[in-house]
Design a protein around this motif. Sequence first.
Motif, PDB file in Angstrom:
ATOM      1  N   LYS A  54       1.615  -0.769  -8.202  1.00 24.46           N
ATOM      2  CA  LYS A  54       2.137  -1.512  -7.056  1.00 24.46           C
ATOM      3  C   LYS A  54       1.823  -0.776  -5.747  1.00 24.46           C
ATOM      4  CE  LYS A  54       6.457  -1.575  -5.727  1.00 24.46           C
ATOM      5  NZ  LYS A  54       7.904  -1.704  -5.689  1.00 24.46           N
ATOM      6  N   ASP A  55       2.002   0.533  -5.738  1.00 27.98           N
ATOM      7  CA  ASP A  55       1.692   1.330  -4.549  1.00 27.98           C
ATOM      8  C   ASP A  55       0.216   1.217  -4.183  1.00 27.98           C
ATOM      9  OD1 ASP A  55       4.331   2.490  -4.247  1.00 27.98           O
ATOM     10  OD2 ASP A  55       3.861   3.679  -6.019  1.00 27.98           O
ATOM     11  N   HIS A  56      -0.646   1.284  -5.194  1.00 25.85           N
ATOM     12  CA  HIS A  56      -2.087   1.189  -4.944  1.00 25.85           C
ATOM     13  C   HIS A  56      -2.479  -0.197  -4.452  1.00 25.85           C
ATOM     14  CE1 HIS A  56      -2.523   5.112  -6.565  1.00 25.85           C
ATOM     15  NE2 HIS A  56      -2.287   4.762  -7.812  1.00 25.85           N
ATOM     16  N   ALA A  57      -1.885  -1.231  -5.024  1.00 29.11           N
ATOM     17  CA  ALA A  57      -2.214  -2.601  -4.620  1.00 29.11           C
ATOM     18  C   ALA A  57      -1.774  -2.870  -3.183  1.00 29.11           C
ATOM     19  CB  ALA A  57      -1.556  -3.601  -5.562  1.00 29.11           C
ATOM     20  N   ILE A  58      -0.588  -2.423  -2.815  1.00 29.32           N
ATOM     21  CA  ILE A  58      -0.099  -2.622  -1.451  1.00 29.32           C
ATOM     22  C   ILE A  58      -0.979  -1.876  -0.457  1.00 29.32           C
ATOM     23  CG2 ILE A  58       1.815  -2.112   0.126  1.00 29.32           C
ATOM     24  CD1 ILE A  58       3.689  -2.725  -2.250  1.00 29.32           C
ATOM     25  N   ARG A  59      -1.323  -0.624  -0.776  1.00 27.91           N
ATOM     26  CA  ARG A  59      -2.177   0.164   0.111  1.00 27.91           C
ATOM     27  C   ARG A  59      -3.548  -0.489   0.271  1.00 27.91           C
ATOM     28  NH1 ARG A  59      -6.148   3.752  -0.838  1.00 27.91           N
ATOM     29  NH2 ARG A  59      -6.605   5.230   0.810  1.00 27.91           N
ATOM     30  N   ALA A  60      -4.133  -0.942  -0.834  1.00 27.38           N
ATOM     31  CA  ALA A  60      -5.459  -1.557  -0.781  1.00 27.38           C
ATOM     32  C   ALA A  60      -5.437  -2.839   0.051  1.00 27.38           C
ATOM     33  CB  ALA A  60      -5.964  -1.843  -2.188  1.00 27.38           C
ATOM     34  N   PHE A  61      -4.420  -3.668  -0.164  1.00 22.47           N
ATOM     35  CA  PHE A  61      -4.323  -4.921   0.588  1.00 22.47           C
ATOM     36  C   PHE A  61      -4.148  -4.658   2.076  1.00 22.47           C
ATOM     37  CE2 PHE A  61      -1.871  -8.438   2.395  1.00 22.47           C
ATOM     38  CZ  PHE A  61      -2.730  -9.484   2.132  1.00 22.47           C
ATOM     39  N   CYS A  62      -3.242  -3.753   2.446  1.00 27.50           N
ATOM     40  CA  CYS A  62      -3.003  -3.459   3.865  1.00 27.50           C
ATOM     41  C   CYS A  62      -4.229  -2.833   4.521  1.00 27.50           C
ATOM     42  CB  CYS A  62      -1.794  -2.536   4.007  1.00 27.50           C
ATOM     43  SG  CYS A  62      -0.243  -3.346   3.587  1.00 27.50           S
ATOM     44  N   LEU A  63      -4.874  -1.909   3.834  1.00 28.15           N
ATOM     45  CA  LEU A  63      -6.058  -1.271   4.397  1.00 28.15           C
ATOM     46  C   LEU A  63      -7.187  -2.282   4.590  1.00 28.15           C
ATOM     47  CD1 LEU A  63      -7.099   1.475   5.304  1.00 28.15           C
ATOM     48  CD2 LEU A  63      -7.917   1.854   2.995  1.00 28.15           C
ATOM     49  N   ALA A  64      -7.404  -3.152   3.603  1.00 28.98           N
ATOM     50  CA  ALA A  64      -8.447  -4.171   3.718  1.00 28.98           C
ATOM     51  C   ALA A  64      -8.118  -5.157   4.839  1.00 28.98           C
ATOM     52  CB  ALA A  64      -8.610  -4.907   2.392  1.00 28.98           C
ATOM     53  N   LEU A  65      -6.856  -5.498   4.978  1.00 29.03           N
ATOM     54  CA  LEU A  65      -6.452  -6.423   6.042  1.00 29.03           C
ATOM     55  C   LEU A  65      -6.683  -5.814   7.422  1.00 29.03           C
ATOM     56  CD1 LEU A  65      -5.224  -9.226   6.348  1.00 29.03           C
ATOM     57  CD2 LEU A  65      -2.979  -8.149   6.432  1.00 29.03           C
ATOM     58  N   VAL A  66      -6.322  -4.557   7.587  1.00 32.07           N
ATOM     59  CA  VAL A  66      -6.512  -3.901   8.879  1.00 32.07           C
ATOM     60  C   VAL A  66      -7.997  -3.747   9.205  1.00 32.07           C
ATOM     61  CG1 VAL A  66      -6.240  -1.678  10.060  1.00 32.07           C
ATOM     62  CG2 VAL A  66      -4.300  -2.707   8.888  1.00 32.07           C
ATOM     63  N   LEU A  67      -8.790  -3.319   8.230  1.00 36.53           N
ATOM     64  CA  LEU A  67     -10.208  -3.100   8.491  1.00 36.53           C
ATOM     65  C   LEU A  67     -10.983  -4.395   8.731  1.00 36.53           C
ATOM     66  CD1 LEU A  67     -10.962  -0.228   5.959  1.00 36.53           C
ATOM     67  CD2 LEU A  67     -10.658  -0.059   8.429  1.00 36.53           C
ATOM     68  N   SER A  68     -10.504  -5.480   8.162  1.00 32.99           N
ATOM     69  CA  SER A  68     -11.224  -6.743   8.348  1.00 32.99           C
ATOM     70  C   SER A  68     -10.700  -7.557   9.526  1.00 32.99           C
ATOM     71  CB  SER A  68     -11.141  -7.579   7.081  1.00 32.99           C
ATOM     72  OG  SER A  68      -9.803  -7.978   6.828  1.00 32.99           O
ATOM     73  N   ALA A  69      -9.621  -7.132  10.154  1.00 32.26           N
ATOM     74  CA  ALA A  69      -9.026  -7.904  11.251  1.00 32.26           C
ATOM     75  C   ALA A  69      -9.992  -8.065  12.425  1.00 32.26           C
ATOM     76  CB  ALA A  69      -7.738  -7.248  11.716  1.00 32.26           C
ATOM     77  N   ALA A  70     -10.695  -7.003  12.775  1.00 30.17           N
ATOM     78  CA  ALA A  70     -11.640  -7.092  13.894  1.00 30.17           C
ATOM     79  C   ALA A  70     -12.780  -8.056  13.567  1.00 30.17           C
ATOM     80  CB  ALA A  70     -12.198  -5.717  14.224  1.00 30.17           C
ATOM     81  N   THR A  71     -13.216  -8.048  12.340  1.00 26.99           N
ATOM     82  CA  THR A  71     -14.285  -8.970  11.950  1.00 26.99           C
ATOM     83  C   THR A  71     -13.805 -10.410  12.047  1.00 26.99           C
ATOM     84  OG1 THR A  71     -15.092  -7.284  10.430  1.00 26.99           O
ATOM     85  CG2 THR A  71     -15.962  -9.498  10.148  1.00 26.99           C
TER      86      THR A  71
END
Length: 141
Positions: A54-71
Amino acid sequence: MSDQDNKQGLQAIRFRRPYSAEDFQITASELLVRKEAYPLRKMKQVALKQLGYKDHAIRAFCLALVLSAATWAFVPVFGIFVFLGCLPLALMTAKKYELRAEFRSSDDSGDQWVPLVRCRTEEEYEQLKLLHAALVIKLSN
């Protein structure tokens, strides 16, 4: 090729240097982790946590969301591809163990839990156990 050579080769591919006992030092006023310094007077407590799926999934989702926001903001067509590309990268960099400390707030934002060290291997985890025990003793004084 020996098992030690395989481990060193794998660490080189991951672009990381494993933690050792020399990387941690507790002085009278601060905790030193490699080049980072954390003041002991601001720490309330420390915790050693084994991170789960669960910790890994939340981190991965948040990191991907932040990194793709500018795109998504500037080139919406490629936003989903950046998001989907970041998910596996975030999961590949996931760590298994984490030493975190709760720091006293200096303003009205409240106390904050801050990760101090994240690691993957059992050897590093054993070092974190020793560090955690020493910090608990130091903070209780």
